[in-house]
Design a protein around this motif. Structure first.
Motif, mmCIF file in Angstrom:
data_model
loop_
_atom_site.group_PDB
_atom_site.id
_atom_site.type_symbol
_atom_site.label_atom_id
_atom_site.label_comp_id
_atom_site.label_asym_id
_atom_site.label_seq_id
_atom_site.Cartn_x
_atom_site.Cartn_y
_atom_site.Cartn_z
ATOM 1 N N ASN A 27 0.856 -1.180 0.000
ATOM 2 C CA ASN A 27 0.000 0.000 0.000
ATOM 3 C C ASN A 27 0.894 1.232 0.000
ATOM 4 O O ASN A 27 1.668 1.429 0.933
ATOM 5 N N SER A 28 0.800 2.026 -1.061
ATOM 6 C CA SER A 28 1.590 3.257 -1.190
ATOM 7 C C SER A 28 3.087 3.009 -1.000
ATOM 8 O O SER A 28 3.774 3.780 -0.326
ATOM 9 N N ASN A 55 4.511 0.685 0.727
ATOM 10 C CA ASN A 55 4.813 -0.037 1.972
ATOM 11 C C ASN A 55 4.413 -1.504 1.820
ATOM 12 O O ASN A 55 3.245 -1.806 1.590
ATOM 13 N N TYR A 86 9.216 0.200 3.619
ATOM 14 C CA TYR A 86 8.914 1.133 2.536
ATOM 15 C C TYR A 86 9.863 0.832 1.384
ATOM 16 O O TYR A 86 11.080 0.900 1.536
ATOM 17 N N HIS A 125 7.837 4.108 -4.666
ATOM 18 C CA HIS A 125 6.638 4.144 -5.512
ATOM 19 C C HIS A 125 6.876 3.584 -6.898
ATOM 20 O O HIS A 125 5.929 3.407 -7.657
ATOM 21 N N GLN A 181 2.999 -3.110 -8.965
ATOM 22 C CA GLN A 181 2.191 -3.791 -7.958
ATOM 23 C C GLN A 181 1.410 -4.966 -8.524
ATOM 24 O O GLN A 181 1.199 -5.961 -7.833
#
Length: 140
Positions: free
Chosen positions: A64-65, A67, A101, A104, A108
């Motif tokens: 998620n984002s 992470n 982390y 970005h 995904q």
């Protein structure tokens, strides 16, 4: 030959057994997290986590984002025969969690994970970071 003396400060489990025996269980339960290796390659991140005693159905991997979160649960074996007395219990039972982390620039939709012999392997492909474009603005 032992490289770390039995009563050294590096043997934290034994330190807690001797110094604070009543707090040992509380410390273990609140601070346990799996051992993890993260390797960054040119095209991906490879994450390897040791999850001994965990079933594949009890593992959750989410991103998620940027992470990455790995969660797992181990269940307590309540089977105990009459007259049995537990002398020492060191194996962890409960919830395990680690989060990292990774940035970005990840693909995904193509993340893959496998679990074999208590070892979780997650491969997170990377995308090329977009280069900032430059535009000349005319001054009037």
């Amino acid at each position: 030959m032992s490289l770390v003396p039995r009563d050294s400060w590096f043997d934290f489990n034994q330190m807690f057994d001797h110094a604070l025996p009543t707090l040992r269980h509380k410390f273990d339960v609140e601070s346990f997290s799996p051992r993890i290796d993260i390797v960054e390659k040119d095209e991906s991140f490879e994450i390897t986590a040791d999850l001994p005693g965990v079933r594949k159905e009890d593992i959750s991997v989410q991103i998620n984002s940027g992470n990455l979160t790995i969660e797992a649960t181990t269940s307590r074996d309540e089977e105990q025969k009459e007259g049995d007395k537990v002398i020492r219990k060191e194996r962890y039972e409960g919830k395990l969690m680690r989060s990292f982390y990774l940035g970005h620039n990840l693909k995904q939709e193509t993340i893959s994970a496998s679990f074999t012999d208590g070892v979780l392997r997650v491969e997170v492909p990377k995308v090329e970071p977009s280069q900032p474009s430059s535009t000349k603005i005319e001054v009037k």
